[in-house]
Design a protein around this motif. Structure first.
Motif, PDB file in Angstrom:
ATOM      1  N   ILE A 145      46.873  54.828  26.357  1.00  0.00           N
ATOM      2  CA  ILE A 145      46.089  55.005  27.581  1.00  0.00           C
ATOM      3  C   ILE A 145      46.099  53.725  28.403  1.00  0.00           C
ATOM      4  O   ILE A 145      46.202  53.756  29.637  1.00  0.00           O
ATOM      5  N   ALA A 146      46.012  52.579  27.721  1.00  0.00           N
ATOM      6  CA  ALA A 146      45.969  51.287  28.405  1.00  0.00           C
ATOM      7  C   ALA A 146      47.280  50.938  29.107  1.00  0.00           C
ATOM      8  O   ALA A 146      47.307  50.055  29.966  1.00  0.00           O
ATOM      9  N   SER A 147      48.352  51.640  28.773  1.00  0.00           N
ATOM     10  CA  SER A 147      49.633  51.368  29.431  1.00  0.00           C
ATOM     11  C   SER A 147      49.677  51.938  30.847  1.00  0.00           C
ATOM     12  O   SER A 147      50.599  51.639  31.611  1.00  0.00           O
ATOM     13  N   HIS A 148      48.685  52.737  31.208  1.00  0.00           N
ATOM     14  CA  HIS A 148      48.629  53.331  32.536  1.00  0.00           C
ATOM     15  C   HIS A 148      47.623  52.583  33.413  1.00  0.00           C
ATOM     16  O   HIS A 148      46.882  51.719  32.942  1.00  0.00           O
ATOM     17  N   SER A 149      47.595  52.910  34.670  1.00  0.00           N
ATOM     18  CA  SER A 149      46.650  52.304  35.604  1.00  0.00           C
ATOM     19  C   SER A 149      45.223  52.676  35.225  1.00  0.00           C
ATOM     20  O   SER A 149      44.900  53.853  35.044  1.00  0.00           O
ATOM     21  N   GLN A 150      44.355  51.678  35.106  1.00  0.00           N
ATOM     22  CA  GLN A 150      42.954  51.951  34.781  1.00  0.00           C
ATOM     23  C   GLN A 150      42.287  52.801  35.864  1.00  0.00           C
ATOM     24  O   GLN A 150      41.427  53.639  35.571  1.00  0.00           O
ATOM     25  N   LEU A 151      42.676  52.577  37.109  1.00  0.00           N
ATOM     26  CA  LEU A 151      42.093  53.358  38.200  1.00  0.00           C
ATOM     27  C   LEU A 151      42.476  54.833  38.089  1.00  0.00           C
ATOM     28  O   LEU A 151      41.633  55.720  38.248  1.00  0.00           O
ATOM     29  N   ILE A 152      43.746  55.092  37.830  1.00  0.00           N
ATOM     30  CA  ILE A 152      44.213  56.470  37.722  1.00  0.00           C
ATOM     31  C   ILE A 152      43.622  57.137  36.489  1.00  0.00           C
ATOM     32  O   ILE A 152      43.257  58.323  36.517  1.00  0.00           O
ATOM     33  N   VAL A 153      43.507  56.406  35.386  1.00  0.00           N
ATOM     34  CA  VAL A 153      42.876  56.950  34.175  1.00  0.00           C
ATOM     35  C   VAL A 153      41.440  57.381  34.471  1.00  0.00           C
ATOM     36  O   VAL A 153      41.002  58.462  34.070  1.00  0.00           O
ATOM     37  N   ALA A 154      40.698  56.548  35.186  1.00  0.00           N
ATOM     38  CA  ALA A 154      39.309  56.872  35.524  1.00  0.00           C
ATOM     39  C   ALA A 154      39.227  58.122  36.398  1.00  0.00           C
ATOM     40  O   ALA A 154      38.344  58.969  36.224  1.00  0.00           O
ATOM     41  N   ILE A 155      40.147  58.246  37.351  1.00  0.00           N
ATOM     42  CA  ILE A 155      40.176  59.419  38.220  1.00  0.00           C
ATOM     43  C   ILE A 155      40.513  60.674  37.421  1.00  0.00           C
ATOM     44  O   ILE A 155      39.894  61.728  37.592  1.00  0.00           O
TER      45      ILE A 155
ATOM     46  N   LEU B 285      39.449  72.443  44.002  1.00  0.00           N
ATOM     47  CA  LEU B 285      39.308  71.667  45.228  1.00  0.00           C
ATOM     48  C   LEU B 285      39.023  70.206  44.907  1.00  0.00           C
ATOM     49  O   LEU B 285      39.596  69.304  45.519  1.00  0.00           O
ATOM     50  N   PHE B 286      38.131  69.962  43.930  1.00  0.00           N
ATOM     51  CA  PHE B 286      37.796  68.591  43.529  1.00  0.00           C
ATOM     52  C   PHE B 286      39.047  67.871  43.022  1.00  0.00           C
ATOM     53  O   PHE B 286      39.323  66.724  43.388  1.00  0.00           O
ATOM     54  N   GLU B 287      39.818  68.567  42.187  1.00  0.00           N
ATOM     55  CA  GLU B 287      41.058  67.984  41.668  1.00  0.00           C
ATOM     56  C   GLU B 287      42.020  67.636  42.799  1.00  0.00           C
ATOM     57  O   GLU B 287      42.628  66.550  42.815  1.00  0.00           O
ATOM     58  N   LYS B 288      42.178  68.548  43.741  1.00  0.00           N
ATOM     59  CA  LYS B 288      43.107  68.321  44.848  1.00  0.00           C
ATOM     60  C   LYS B 288      42.711  67.099  45.660  1.00  0.00           C
ATOM     61  O   LYS B 288      43.560  66.286  46.049  1.00  0.00           O
ATOM     62  N   ARG B 289      41.408  66.955  45.918  1.00  0.00           N
ATOM     63  CA  ARG B 289      40.950  65.802  46.699  1.00  0.00           C
ATOM     64  C   ARG B 289      41.144  64.500  45.926  1.00  0.00           C
ATOM     65  O   ARG B 289      41.523  63.470  46.505  1.00  0.00           O
ATOM     66  N   LEU B 290      40.924  64.536  44.617  1.00  0.00           N
ATOM     67  CA  LEU B 290      41.178  63.339  43.814  1.00  0.00           C
ATOM     68  C   LEU B 290      42.672  63.018  43.795  1.00  0.00           C
ATOM     69  O   LEU B 290      43.075  61.847  43.875  1.00  0.00           O
ATOM     70  N   PHE B 291      43.490  64.050  43.666  1.00  0.00           N
ATOM     71  CA  PHE B 291      44.942  63.856  43.728  1.00  0.00           C
ATOM     72  C   PHE B 291      45.335  63.214  45.055  1.00  0.00           C
ATOM     73  O   PHE B 291      46.095  62.242  45.091  1.00  0.00           O
ATOM     74  N   HIS B 292      44.804  63.741  46.147  1.00  0.00           N
ATOM     75  CA  HIS B 292      45.082  63.156  47.461  1.00  0.00           C
ATOM     76  C   HIS B 292      44.665  61.688  47.505  1.00  0.00           C
ATOM     77  O   HIS B 292      45.370  60.843  48.083  1.00  0.00           O
ATOM     78  N   SER B 293      43.519  61.397  46.897  1.00  0.00           N
ATOM     79  CA  SER B 293      42.994  60.027  46.967  1.00  0.00           C
ATOM     80  C   SER B 293      43.887  59.018  46.268  1.00  0.00           C
ATOM     81  O   SER B 293      43.901  57.836  46.627  1.00  0.00           O
TER      82      SER B 293
END
Length: 296
Positions: free
Chosen positions: A235-245, A263-271
């Protein structure tokens, strides 16, 4: 021996008394270091090649890691410590080989009243575990009973040793689960199985817990913490920000309708397209190299 008698024996071993911290050999990893801190009932370590996985070990062995107020406060403090440490990307929560946690401290709560529970908002702060920004992997050996099972379910992933036992035995002492047992367990394993466990107090094995979806994987007891650390390193090999999202999106699936969740997933994906780490991840893929994330 009946389930009720087993529960009584286990609960009878749970008592609250201030004790000097016990000294145990640290788990053997290729890389680990001990973290100092004023904890009586916990051990804190960092593990992994880059020391980017925090380990919180429950340490009340004489009472099978019963979850007294002080222990829970220390867990909350330890998780806040690791959540605020930018070098830590994942957290492992574990106990001993005999018990992850045998439940809440019965002697500590036996004289509570409805009024005192309301005034103190009793055990409400336990939910801090579920709200950790960084992913928590429960490495469960031995007994995870009552509050112990609820604590494990507050984590994001559960790995179990092959001799682990899970249950919600509160029915045997005249009460019901109060830290998510009736809610999280039902969402994870379904109504029928959750009803059976909660209305009987029956324990299930690690194998059955894996089969029902409560546990992700089962390992030999002496390997489960090591395997949890390996997962944390992955898990730590990935971006901490993306992991949190990603964690936020998965958790939303339990609390929203399908359409709201999509819808929530799509908006997070967009973000994620506003993040430098998303740009780096895609660039690294196209350039056939490992990404160099900066958590930005």
């Amino acid at each position: 021996m009946s389930v009720s008698r087993v529960s009584q024996i286990l609960f009878s071993r749970v008592s609250y008394a201030a004790r000097k911290p016990q000294q145990f050999a640290a788990p053997v990893f290729r890389y680990y270091s001990y973290q100092t801190g004023n904890y009586e009932f916990l051990k804190l370590e960092t593990a992994g090649e880059k020391k980017n996985v925090g380990i919180v070990t429950l340490n009340r062995p004489k009472v099978l890691n019963a979850l007294c107020d002080q222990l829970m406060n220390e867990i909350i403090r330890a998780l806040k410590h690791f959540n605020s440490d930018s070098s830590i990307a994942a957290i492992v929560l574990t106990g001993s080989e005999k018990a992850f946690a045998a439940g809440a401290d019965i002697k500590e709560m036996k004289d509570n009243s409805y009024a005192s529970n309301l005034k103190l908002n009793f055990i409400a702060d336990w939910n801090v575990v579920a709200k950790s920004r960084k992913p928590i992997i429960a490495a469960v050996n031995g007994y995870a009973l009552g509050g112990g099972n609820e604590l494990a379910m507050m984590c994001d992933i559960i790995y179990a040793g092959d001799k682990a036992k899970f249950s919600q035995p509160e029915i045997a002492i005249g009460t019901i689960p109060g830290a998510g047992g009736t809610q999280r367990l039902t969402r994870v394993i379904g109504k029928s199985k959750a009803m059976e466990m909660i209305l009987t107090g029956n324990m299930i094995s690690a194998e059955e817990a894996e089969k029902s979806g409560l546990v992700s994987k089962v390992f030999p007891a002496d390997k489960v913490v090591e395997e949890a650390v390996k997962l944390g390193e992955k898990i730590a090999s990935h971006s901490q920000l993306i992991v949190a999202i990603a964690k936020e999106a998965v958790n939303a699936a339990y609390e929203t309708t399908l359409q709201q969740g999509l819808l929530f997933e799509k908006r997070l994906f967009h973000s994620t397209f506003s993040l430098a780490d998303r740009k780096e991840g895609m660039a690294a893929f196209l350039e056939k190299r490992s990404p160099r994330y900066t958590n930005q």
